[in-house]
Structures are given as C-alpha cells and as structure tokens.
Write a protein that holds these residues in place. Sequence first.
Motif, PDB file in Angstrom:
ATOM      1  N   UNK A   1       3.612   0.897  -9.391  1.00 11.48           N
ATOM      2  CA  UNK A   1       2.388   1.848  -9.709  1.00 11.48           C
ATOM      3  C   UNK A   1       1.262   0.832  -9.668  1.00 11.48           C
ATOM      4  N   UNK A   2       1.210  -0.335 -10.183  1.00 11.17           N
ATOM      5  CA  UNK A   2       0.058  -0.987 -10.168  1.00 11.17           C
ATOM      6  C   UNK A   2      -0.315  -1.350  -8.622  1.00 11.17           C
ATOM      7  N   UNK A   3       0.451  -1.460  -7.692  1.00 13.32           N
ATOM      8  CA  UNK A   3       0.333  -1.708  -6.255  1.00 13.32           C
ATOM      9  C   UNK A   3      -0.381  -0.287  -5.745  1.00 13.32           C
ATOM     10  N   UNK A   4       0.131   0.594  -5.855  1.00  6.69           N
ATOM     11  CA  UNK A   4      -0.533   2.050  -5.575  1.00  6.69           C
ATOM     12  C   UNK A   4      -1.659   2.316  -6.118  1.00  6.69           C
ATOM     13  N   UNK A   5      -2.073   2.036  -7.152  1.00  5.14           N
ATOM     14  CA  UNK A   5      -3.435   2.344  -7.988  1.00  5.14           C
ATOM     15  C   UNK A   5      -4.478   1.259  -7.238  1.00  5.14           C
ATOM     16  N   UNK A   6      -3.949  -0.030  -7.072  1.00  4.08           N
ATOM     17  CA  UNK A   6      -4.840  -0.753  -6.519  1.00  4.08           C
ATOM     18  C   UNK A   6      -5.340  -0.505  -5.056  1.00  4.08           C
ATOM     19  N   UNK A   7      -4.418  -0.006  -4.220  1.00  4.75           N
ATOM     20  CA  UNK A   7      -4.568   0.348  -3.187  1.00  4.75           C
ATOM     21  C   UNK A   7      -5.648   1.432  -2.966  1.00  4.75           C
ATOM     22  N   UNK A   8      -5.371   2.424  -3.826  1.00  6.74           N
ATOM     23  CA  UNK A   8      -6.277   3.566  -3.991  1.00  6.74           C
ATOM     24  C   UNK A   8      -7.637   3.000  -4.192  1.00  6.74           C
ATOM     25  N   UNK A   9      -7.877   2.320  -5.295  1.00  6.57           N
ATOM     26  CA  UNK A   9      -9.232   1.720  -5.754  1.00  6.57           C
ATOM     27  C   UNK A   9      -9.678   0.618  -4.183  1.00  6.57           C
ATOM     28  N   UNK A  10      -9.000   0.200  -3.634  1.00  2.00           N
ATOM     29  CA  UNK A  10      -9.488  -0.474  -2.168  1.00  2.00           C
ATOM     30  C   UNK A  10      -9.571   0.471  -1.344  1.00  2.00           C
ATOM     31  N   UNK A  11      -9.519   1.791  -1.317  1.00  2.00           N
ATOM     32  CA  UNK A  11      -9.745   2.455  -0.173  1.00  2.00           C
ATOM     33  C   UNK A  11      -8.673   2.687   0.934  1.00  2.00           C
ATOM     34  N   UNK A  12      -7.496   2.278   0.385  1.00  2.00           N
ATOM     35  CA  UNK A  12      -6.343   2.373   1.459  1.00  2.00           C
ATOM     36  C   UNK A  12      -5.616   3.709   1.304  1.00  2.00           C
ATOM     37  N   UNK A  13      -5.299   3.931   2.510  1.00  2.00           N
ATOM     38  CA  UNK A  13      -4.714   5.203   2.783  1.00  2.00           C
ATOM     39  C   UNK A  13      -3.193   5.220   2.896  1.00  2.00           C
ATOM     40  N   UNK A  14      -2.267   6.010   2.018  1.00  2.43           N
ATOM     41  CA  UNK A  14      -0.864   5.887   1.878  1.00  2.43           C
ATOM     42  C   UNK A  14      -0.520   7.313   2.143  1.00  2.43           C
ATOM     43  N   UNK A  15       0.445   7.310   3.419  1.00  2.00           N
ATOM     44  CA  UNK A  15       0.903   8.608   3.826  1.00  2.00           C
ATOM     45  C   UNK A  15       2.562   8.939   3.525  1.00  2.00           C
ATOM     46  N   UNK A  16       3.186   9.942   4.159  1.00  2.00           N
ATOM     47  CA  UNK A  16       4.526  10.041   3.705  1.00  2.00           C
ATOM     48  C   UNK A  16       5.031  10.733   4.844  1.00  2.00           C
ATOM     49  N   UNK A  17       6.089  10.382   5.381  1.00  2.00           N
ATOM     50  CA  UNK A  17       6.976  11.260   6.479  1.00  2.00           C
ATOM     51  C   UNK A  17       7.629  12.208   5.734  1.00  2.00           C
TER      52      UNK A  17
END
Length: 288
Positions: free
Chosen positions: A184-200
């Motif tokens: 969870x920490x990694x996902x929230x950190x990515x969102x704060x950094x502006x990273x985009x996460x998708x899903x197949x």
Amino acid sequence: MARVDVLLPFRDAAPWIAAAWRSLARQRFGDWRLVAVDDGSRDGSAAVLEAAANGDRRLHLVRVPARGVAAALNRGLREVSAPIVARMDADDLSHPERLGRLVEALRRHPEWHAVGSRVRLFPAPNVPGRMAAYAAWQNRLVTPEAIRRERYVECTVTHATLAVRTEALLGAGGWWEGEGPEDLDLLLRWHRLGCRVGKVPRVLYLWREHGRRETRRSARMTATAFREVKARHLAAELAARGIGRVTIFGRGASLASWTGALARRGVAAEPADWKPGRGVPRWDGLAL
C-alpha cells in the motif's frame, strides 16, 4: 541480461515454492530471470526451489537473514539488471501468459509506470467472504484513473501481480521497511509522485489462501497499520496542496481513529457522523 527480472521473496515456503517455479517455467514469454530471496527460511525452501529449477540458469538465489518481506525485496532489487521488475509470491501461481501480457501492456502504454492484472483467489473453500468481496472490488479497477480514484479505500492492485519499470521503482526509493504494509505504501507513494498504474483486464495471477499467509498473521497487516499508512500519505498529499483542514465523514470508532490519525500529522480534522446509505452529505470544499 533478461528483459524481466521476477522478484520473489520467501520464508518457509517449502509446501508451495516448487509449484510457483513451475508456473514461471510454463511462461510463453521466456526472457525472464527469477531473483529469489530466501529471507531466513528454516524449512529447506531454498533446496526445494533449487531442486524444482533443476539447474535452470534463470534462477538467481540470494540468501539473507530474516528481516521481513520489504527488506528482502530491497535486497533483491540490488540484484536486478532487467528494465522491468515483476513481482511474485512463493505461495501463488502465474498464468502462462502473465509475463508476456504485462510486458506487452507496458509496451502499448509508455505512459504507464507499472501494470498489474486481475486475480483469482484459490482454493475456493479457503476464501473468506470478505476476501472474495475485496478481490471482486479490486478486479473492477482497471484504468489508471479508477485505480487512482480509489487509492485511499484499500490496495487497488495486488502487489504480487505487478510488473514495474525498474527506473520507476528505483526512483520511488524501493520498498518502505517500516511497520506497515509495504505494498500500500508503494502504491500511494507512486500516486503522489504522479506515476500511472494500469491493469490488464484479465485474471493472470492465482492468489493462494491459507492460514500461514502473512496478511493473516502479521501485525504489519492489521486495520490499524493500514490506516496509519493511508493517513501518512493523505496528510502529505494535503500539505502539498496547501490544505490544512478537512472534514471526515464516518461513524463511531472508525471516525474517531481517522480523526486522530490525521490530527497527529498536523491536519485539523473535523468529524462528521454519517452512515453509508443515507443521503449524500453536502459540504463546501474539495473531495480528493
């Protein structure tokens, strides 16, 4: 150098780790290497894995003292040389098309920093109703927009399904080794950094339910631990946007816990008693 390094930390996974290896060996995408980090196992897991690999040079085994999954992941990250890091857990299984479809998704979406997939929990008799509901909710979130929108509800992507551009993982500082859920920490950190996460939008990962899963046993995976990680990131996000006062809608102990968690981080949180199912409350402000 392989195109994908699969990062797999494990501790005392002897009953399942050979099956995990076989699911990787059946991948239709063959340009991968397994970086397996033995986090202080005492049940011979590493020997079981080596026997299953039977001399396959795609196995790269690292042995470390027991320090926990996040530390094991960071140790494995130091061994990574591929441009893409895929995650996997030792008690789970990968669909034969998993790696190929994840790599293709990152190729088709150069703006994505990471991609996961839908999951299926198994065996069915072991799956609690709440876990089944969680997986169904998570599987509905496919686009980066939906994944970002729901980011403070729960983990929006099963961590072990992810394939990540190595530069994005290194740029975020790897995995947090604190007292809480590192996924969870990694996902929230990515969102704060502006990273985009998708899903197949396909089930490519089988998530095994059993009584020895860390999510069931570890103090790092309690509701309190999850709330503290969410509150830490939410407070940082609010501060970055110049927001110092919020209204929290909820009830009872949960409302009090959230109000306190944000107050400890300098956010003036005003509680508003509200039960889901009632009319949508009206307020003047910004909904994150």
